[in-house]
Design a protein around this motif. Structure first.
Motif, PDB file in Angstrom:
ATOM      1  N   TYR A  70       0.825  -1.210   0.000  1.00 17.16           N
ATOM      2  CA  TYR A  70       0.000   0.000   0.000  1.00 17.16           C
ATOM      3  C   TYR A  70       0.861   1.263   0.000  1.00 17.16           C
ATOM      4  CZ  TYR A  70      -2.185   3.922   2.451  1.00 17.16           C
ATOM      5  OH  TYR A  70      -2.567   5.178   2.841  1.00 17.16           O
ATOM      6  N   LEU A  71       1.885   1.290   0.846  1.00 14.80           N
ATOM      7  CA  LEU A  71       2.732   2.482   0.936  1.00 14.80           C
ATOM      8  C   LEU A  71       3.502   2.721  -0.362  1.00 14.80           C
ATOM      9  CD1 LEU A  71       3.943   1.900   4.597  1.00 14.80           C
ATOM     10  CD2 LEU A  71       2.463   3.774   3.810  1.00 14.80           C
ATOM     11  N   ALA A  72       3.975   1.646  -1.001  1.00 11.40           N
ATOM     12  CA  ALA A  72       4.652   1.776  -2.291  1.00 11.40           C
ATOM     13  C   ALA A  72       3.666   2.236  -3.362  1.00 11.40           C
ATOM     14  CB  ALA A  72       5.291   0.453  -2.687  1.00 11.40           C
ATOM     15  N   ALA A  73       2.440   1.688  -3.311  1.00 10.50           N
ATOM     16  CA  ALA A  73       1.405   2.064  -4.279  1.00 10.50           C
ATOM     17  C   ALA A  73       1.034   3.536  -4.141  1.00 10.50           C
ATOM     18  CB  ALA A  73       0.179   1.185  -4.080  1.00 10.50           C
ATOM     19  N   ARG A  74       0.871   3.997  -2.908  1.00  9.15           N
ATOM     20  CA  ARG A  74       0.538   5.403  -2.663  1.00  9.15           C
ATOM     21  C   ARG A  74       1.633   6.315  -3.195  1.00  9.15           C
ATOM     22  NH1 ARG A  74      -0.072   7.289   3.487  1.00  9.15           N
ATOM     23  NH2 ARG A  74       2.207   7.145   3.307  1.00  9.15           N
ATOM     24  N   ASP A  75       2.876   5.905  -2.992  1.00  5.90           N
ATOM     25  CA  ASP A  75       4.017   6.672  -3.491  1.00  5.90           C
ATOM     26  C   ASP A  75       3.982   6.747  -5.012  1.00  5.90           C
ATOM     27  OD1 ASP A  75       6.436   8.049  -3.507  1.00  5.90           O
ATOM     28  OD2 ASP A  75       7.663   6.242  -3.269  1.00  5.90           O
ATOM     29  N   ALA A  76       3.646   5.623  -5.663  1.00  4.16           N
ATOM     30  CA  ALA A  76       3.599   5.589  -7.130  1.00  4.16           C
ATOM     31  C   ALA A  76       2.474   6.459  -7.674  1.00  4.16           C
ATOM     32  CB  ALA A  76       3.438   4.142  -7.607  1.00  4.16           C
ATOM     33  N   LEU A  77       1.311   6.437  -7.022  1.00  8.92           N
ATOM     34  CA  LEU A  77       0.193   7.284  -7.456  1.00  8.92           C
ATOM     35  C   LEU A  77       0.556   8.759  -7.341  1.00  8.92           C
ATOM     36  CD1 LEU A  77      -2.824   5.393  -5.837  1.00  8.92           C
ATOM     37  CD2 LEU A  77      -2.360   5.617  -8.290  1.00  8.92           C
ATOM     38  N   ASN A  78       1.226   9.113  -6.257  1.00  8.10           N
ATOM     39  CA  ASN A  78       1.665  10.503  -6.088  1.00  8.10           C
ATOM     40  C   ASN A  78       2.689  10.886  -7.149  1.00  8.10           C
ATOM     41  OD1 ASN A  78       0.031  10.911  -3.846  1.00  8.10           O
ATOM     42  ND2 ASN A  78       1.616  10.316  -2.383  1.00  8.10           N
ATOM     43  N   ASP A  79       3.593   9.958  -7.454  1.00  3.58           N
ATOM     44  CA  ASP A  79       4.623  10.228  -8.453  1.00  3.58           C
ATOM     45  C   ASP A  79       4.005  10.433  -9.832  1.00  3.58           C
ATOM     46  OD1 ASP A  79       7.418  10.429  -9.279  1.00  3.58           O
ATOM     47  OD2 ASP A  79       7.152   8.468 -10.212  1.00  3.58           O
ATOM     48  N   ALA A  80       2.967   9.634 -10.141  1.00  2.00           N
ATOM     49  CA  ALA A  80       2.315   9.734 -11.446  1.00  2.00           C
ATOM     50  C   ALA A  80       1.281  10.849 -11.494  1.00  2.00           C
ATOM     51  CB  ALA A  80       1.651   8.404 -11.795  1.00  2.00           C
ATOM     52  N   SER A  81       0.913  11.386 -10.329  1.00  2.45           N
ATOM     53  CA  SER A  81      -0.109  12.440 -10.213  1.00  2.45           C
ATOM     54  C   SER A  81      -1.434  11.991 -10.839  1.00  2.45           C
ATOM     55  CB  SER A  81       0.370  13.740 -10.874  1.00  2.45           C
ATOM     56  OG  SER A  81       1.513  14.244 -10.214  1.00  2.45           O
ATOM     57  N   ILE A  82      -1.856  10.777 -10.475  1.00  2.00           N
ATOM     58  CA  ILE A  82      -3.128  10.270 -10.968  1.00  2.00           C
ATOM     59  C   ILE A  82      -3.991   9.801  -9.798  1.00  2.00           C
ATOM     60  CG2 ILE A  82      -2.144   9.555 -13.182  1.00  2.00           C
ATOM     61  CD1 ILE A  82      -2.384   6.634 -12.132  1.00  2.00           C
ATOM     62  N   ASP A  83      -5.269   9.616 -10.063  1.00  2.00           N
ATOM     63  CA  ASP A  83      -6.217   9.114  -9.083  1.00  2.00           C
ATOM     64  C   ASP A  83      -6.263   7.593  -9.181  1.00  2.00           C
ATOM     65  OD1 ASP A  83      -8.407   8.457  -7.511  1.00  2.00           O
ATOM     66  OD2 ASP A  83      -9.703  10.029  -8.327  1.00  2.00           O
ATOM     67  N   GLY A  84      -6.218   6.922  -8.044  1.00  2.00           N
ATOM     68  CA  GLY A  84      -6.281   5.472  -8.035  1.00  2.00           C
ATOM     69  C   GLY A  84      -7.541   4.919  -8.672  1.00  2.00           C
ATOM     70  N   GLU A  85      -8.604   5.700  -8.703  1.00  2.00           N
ATOM     71  CA  GLU A  85      -9.863   5.260  -9.312  1.00  2.00           C
ATOM     72  C   GLU A  85      -9.701   5.020 -10.816  1.00  2.00           C
ATOM     73  OE1 GLU A  85     -12.534   4.552  -7.635  1.00  2.00           O
ATOM     74  OE2 GLU A  85     -12.055   5.460  -5.678  1.00  2.00           O
ATOM     75  N   SER A  86      -8.654   5.573 -11.416  1.00  2.00           N
ATOM     76  CA  SER A  86      -8.445   5.435 -12.862  1.00  2.00           C
ATOM     77  C   SER A  86      -7.699   4.157 -13.228  1.00  2.00           C
ATOM     78  CB  SER A  86      -7.680   6.647 -13.403  1.00  2.00           C
ATOM     79  OG  SER A  86      -6.328   6.641 -12.933  1.00  2.00           O
ATOM     80  N   LEU A  87      -7.280   3.383 -12.228  1.00  2.00           N
ATOM     81  CA  LEU A  87      -6.554   2.138 -12.497  1.00  2.00           C
ATOM     82  C   LEU A  87      -7.517   1.055 -12.974  1.00  2.00           C
ATOM     83  CD1 LEU A  87      -4.224   2.003  -9.352  1.00  2.00           C
ATOM     84  CD2 LEU A  87      -3.542   2.596 -11.695  1.00  2.00           C
ATOM     85  N   ASP A  88      -7.119   0.313 -13.994  1.00  2.00           N
ATOM     86  CA  ASP A  88      -7.920  -0.811 -14.478  1.00  2.00           C
ATOM     87  C   ASP A  88      -7.553  -2.108 -13.776  1.00  2.00           C
ATOM     88  OD1 ASP A  88      -9.499   0.459 -16.691  1.00  2.00           O
ATOM     89  OD2 ASP A  88      -7.479   0.957 -17.366  1.00  2.00           O
ATOM     90  N   TYR A  89      -6.282  -2.230 -13.396  1.00  2.00           N
ATOM     91  CA  TYR A  89      -5.821  -3.422 -12.679  1.00  2.00           C
ATOM     92  C   TYR A  89      -4.824  -3.019 -11.599  1.00  2.00           C
ATOM     93  CZ  TYR A  89      -7.675  -6.545 -16.326  1.00  2.00           C
ATOM     94  OH  TYR A  89      -8.502  -7.230 -17.183  1.00  2.00           O
ATOM     95  N   ILE A  90      -4.830  -3.786 -10.517  1.00  2.00           N
ATOM     96  CA  ILE A  90      -3.769  -3.748  -9.509  1.00  2.00           C
ATOM     97  C   ILE A  90      -3.279  -5.178  -9.363  1.00  2.00           C
ATOM     98  CG2 ILE A  90      -3.153  -3.321  -7.102  1.00  2.00           C
ATOM     99  CD1 ILE A  90      -5.434  -1.273  -6.991  1.00  2.00           C
ATOM    100  N   ILE A  91      -2.029  -5.406  -9.753  1.00  2.00           N
ATOM    101  CA  ILE A  91      -1.427  -6.735  -9.670  1.00  2.00           C
ATOM    102  C   ILE A  91      -0.370  -6.702  -8.571  1.00  2.00           C
ATOM    103  CG2 ILE A  91      -0.172  -8.537 -10.908  1.00  2.00           C
ATOM    104  CD1 ILE A  91      -1.167  -7.258 -13.537  1.00  2.00           C
TER     105      ILE A  91
END
Length: 358
Positions: A70-91
């Motif tokens: 989760y913490l790595a994922a949150r960091d990646a979303l912040n880095d990409a400046s996108i909303d997690g709701e826009s993800l089609d998959y989480i692997i």
């Protein structure tokens, strides 16, 4: 032409640093149940010489693998400046699920991907979350799967996470436990419409199960007086090393050749941080296959010296550190090619060639 490019990355490195002298008071036993006669200072020194590990990271007592993911994922979303709701998959690639500090039974229900999506607060029911257990090559395999989703038009954005907690699943009486560590890394792939070949150019995967399926297994402690029958991660280090240096170089070459590239077009090699001696040997053998003797000094960034071997997390953490300029002089240059490779339990090997967008 639809292609998949990396738009953001993140990582989580536990705060507990474990130096090599932490193991000087350990009671080490061999697979035969006999205590090792070699003095601990010599055991530790030999391990550091071979693996180059001087310290590693252990997970904080109140966290588990899904927390790191989760913490790595949150960091990646912040880095990409996108909303997690826009993800089609989480692997989420891992091998042991969540492991509590006081109870090391593997916990994978619900999946770690479901737990990460929950922690991120993503409500979108079409953000499909699933786990991928594939040994140490799990994260690279997740990237390969994500690439298929994107190129087929099934997805526009996919997050691939590698997270592992090996410190709690390692036998404290097995000297191999000194190699293992904890951590998580995440990368977000996005669809890109362009005629120029960018992103994941090509890939290759192999599974050698007939003769090599049990080089990494689960087994009881080597200490015959261990109080219970808890199963720990065990590896046949010598056979694994022999398999890797023999099999990985030609597999990497096949992937580069499939991409139609000369070797000197590969400017960075991000390889699973299993053992520094093994990784250097793999790279040297790869160059010999191309009848070249000199390996460029800045070709292969390494993190194992300070972070140890955290399985599926090593390659995405390595990527994040280089992408953010946190690993010495190493940088990714637009337009250049990088190679990702991993080898591990199964035995599985995978490789992919990636071109950074201009």
């Amino acid at each position: 032409m639809i292609q998949s490019i990396i738009i953001g990355s993140g990582s989580y490195l536990p705060t507990i640093r474990i130096p090599n002298d932490h193991f000087l008071s350990r009671d080490f036993y061999g697979a035969n149940g006999e205590r090792l006669a070699k003095p601990n200072p010599d055991i530790v020194a030999t391990l550091q010489k071979i693996t180059e590990i001087s310290e590693r990271r252990y997970l904080e007592d109140d966290l588990m693998t899904s927390d790191m993911g989760y913490l790595a994922a949150r960091d990646a979303l912040n880095d990409a400046s996108i909303d997690g709701e826009s993800l089609d998959y989480i692997i989420v690639a891992h091998n042991f699920g969540d492991i509590r500090k006081d109870n090391i039974r593997v916990d994978t229900c619900p999946t770690l991907a479901a737990r990460v999506k929950h922690k991120l607060g993503i409500a979108n029911p079409y953000t499909v979350a699933y786990d991928l257990p594939f040994g140490c090559p799990g994260w690279v395999q997740g990237m390969i799967q994500a690439n298929y989703y994107i190129r087929s038009g099934d997805a526009k954005r996919v997050m691939v996470i590698g997270a592992e907690n090996l410190s709690r699943i390692s036998d404290p009486h097995d000297m191999d436990s000194m190699i293992f560590s904890d951590g998580a890394g995440a990368v977000i792939l996005e669809a890109c419409e362009t005629e120029e070949k960018v992103g994941i150019i090509t890939h290759i995967t192999r599974s050698d199960t007939l003769n090599h399926a049990h080089l990494l297994t689960m087994g009881p402690s080597y200490n015959p007086d261990f109080p219970d029958d808890t199963l720990f991660l065990k590896m046949n280090g010598r056979k694994l090393y022999e398999y890797a240096i023999k099999t990985v170089p030609p597999t990497v070459k096949a992937c580069i050749d499939r991409a139609g590239l000369p070797l000197d077009h590969i400017k960075k090699v991000l390889i699973h941080q299993a053992n520094a001696k093994m990784d250097h040997n793999i790279l040297e053998r790869l160059f010999h296959l191309y009848e070249q003797d000199r390996v460029p000094e800045d070709l292969m960034p390494m993190s194992i010296q300070k972070l140890g071997n955290n399985s599926v997390a090593t390659v995405p953490i390595l990527y994040d550190l280089v992408a953010k300029g946190k690993l010495g002089h190493h940088r990714f240059v637009p337009g250049e090619y990088a190679l990702f490779a991993s080898v591990g339990a199964g035995m599985n090997i995978n490789v992919m060639v990636y071109r950074h967008p201009e």
